[in-house]
Design an enzyme around this catalytic site. Structure first.
Site, short mmCIF file in Angstrom:
data_model
loop_
_atom_site.label_atom_id
_atom_site.label_comp_id
_atom_site.label_asym_id
_atom_site.label_seq_id
_atom_site.Cartn_x
_atom_site.Cartn_y
_atom_site.Cartn_z
N ASP A 272 0.85 -1.20 0.00
CA ASP A 272 0.00 0.00 0.00
C ASP A 272 0.88 1.25 0.00
O ASP A 272 1.28 1.75 1.05
CB ASP A 272 -0.94 0.01 1.21
CG ASP A 272 -1.89 1.21 1.19
OD1 ASP A 272 -1.72 2.11 0.34
OD2 ASP A 272 -2.82 1.24 2.02
N HIS B 79 0.34 7.97 2.55
CA HIS B 79 1.09 7.22 3.56
C HIS B 79 2.60 7.42 3.48
O HIS B 79 3.32 7.15 4.44
CB HIS B 79 0.79 5.72 3.44
CG HIS B 79 -0.65 5.38 3.53
ND1 HIS B 79 -1.46 5.84 4.55
CD2 HIS B 79 -1.46 4.64 2.73
CE1 HIS B 79 -2.69 5.38 4.36
NE2 HIS B 79 -2.72 4.66 3.27
N ILE C 67 -0.16 9.78 6.97
CA ILE C 67 -0.97 9.04 7.94
C ILE C 67 -0.67 7.55 7.80
O ILE C 67 -0.31 7.08 6.72
CB ILE C 67 -2.48 9.31 7.80
CG1 ILE C 67 -3.02 8.84 6.44
CG2 ILE C 67 -2.78 10.79 8.00
CD1 ILE C 67 -4.55 8.83 6.37
N GLY D 133 -4.57 2.36 7.67
CA GLY D 133 -5.55 1.89 8.65
C GLY D 133 -5.35 0.41 8.98
O GLY D 133 -5.51 -0.01 10.13
#
Lengths: 145, 128
Positions: B29, B34, B49, B52
């Site tokens: 990912d 990110h 960030i 998740g």
């Protein structure tokens, strides 16, 4: 533009992923999980599994190979700039071990059109080389509009 | 281990500066939110960030450490409710809400250092 609900039920071609022992270790380190089931060959050999096993959430690593074609699907035409991961469910059956070949299929299980956003849910089913279920994942993405 | 309703367990994890990069490499990912702090600032996130699913993996570790055997985890689910930033500290508290038919149901509270729930509706099922 809303996501067309006619795509509910659409399926994507199966993908087979070979689970590499070193990939498991890389993933376990990335999630800061030093459990010897994932990292210690000697421990793993003596464990009830007999070899290195994958952390349960490794399911999203082989699962990602089914998410990408959905995101890239021109017919579905998701607005990726507005998409966020809303919810995730994972169910586990047989434990995934190093050397397994995991075959995953995916379908769009739901699409909801709301005033300010759309919600799209995908269901992934994964089986090992023995035909046994290893995991089921429900991925829910929210697309603002 | 005897697992009873009401039993609790806790753990915490510091999100180091480069955690999202490690997770990107391991998971694939590589979304720029990110890995690219400039992009993160541009889209109003104030930086990169954490994925998740990495936060979910931290919460899952809390449960499998408690259970002692990763194979005992039968289900886990969550809602991603607030972004996790680099340098955040994530605290997890699990509470056994029910034990029935060989399965313990666990509710998890997953918060950052300010007490904000970064995951919500976090529930796990563990074989007992």
């Amino acid at each position: 533009m809303s996501i067309d609900t006619k795509f509910i039920g659409k399926t994507y071609p199966a993908h087979t992923y070979e689970v590499g022992k070193e990939k498991i270790k890389e993933y376990a380190k990335a999630i800061k999980n030093p459990d010897p089931h994932y990292l210690d060959d000697d421990f793993a050999k003596k464990s009830k599994y007999g070899k290195i096993i994958a952390p349960p959430t490794f399911a999203v690593v082989f699962g990602a190979h089914l998410i990408e074609p959905v995101f890239m699907d021109k017919e579905l035409n998701l607005n990726m700039a507005m998409l966020v991961h809303g919810e995730q469910e994972l169910e586990f059956f047989e434990v995934v071990k190093a050397g397994d070949a995991i075959t995953t299929t995916a379908k769009i299980s739901d699409i909801k059109n709301k005033e300010k956003l759309d919600v799209i849910s995908l269901e992934l089913n994964s089986k090992n080389q023995h035909g046994k279920d290893v995991s089921r994942g429900k991925y829910t993405f929210v697309v603002r509009k | 281990m005897t697992i009873k309703k009401g039993q609790t367990f806790t753990a915490s994890e510091k999100v180091d500066k480069y955690r999202a990069l490690y997770y990107a490499g391991a998971s694939g990912d590589y979304n720029p939110i990110h890995i690219d702090p400039e992009f993160g600032k541009m889209v109003g996130l104030g930086g990169t960030i954490l994925q998740g699913l990495c936060t979910m993996a931290f919460a899952t570790k809390t449960v499998t450490d408690w259970a002692g055997d990763p194979g005992k985890l039968k289900k886990i689910k969550c809602r991603f409710s607030a972004p996790v930033m680099m340098e955040d500290t994530i605290s997890v508290k699990g509470t056994v809400s029910d034990v029935q038919a060989g399965l313990a149901r666990v509710d998890l509270a997953v918060v950052n250092q300010s007490g904000v729930e970064v995951l919500q509706k976090v529930e796990a099922e563990v074989e007992v």
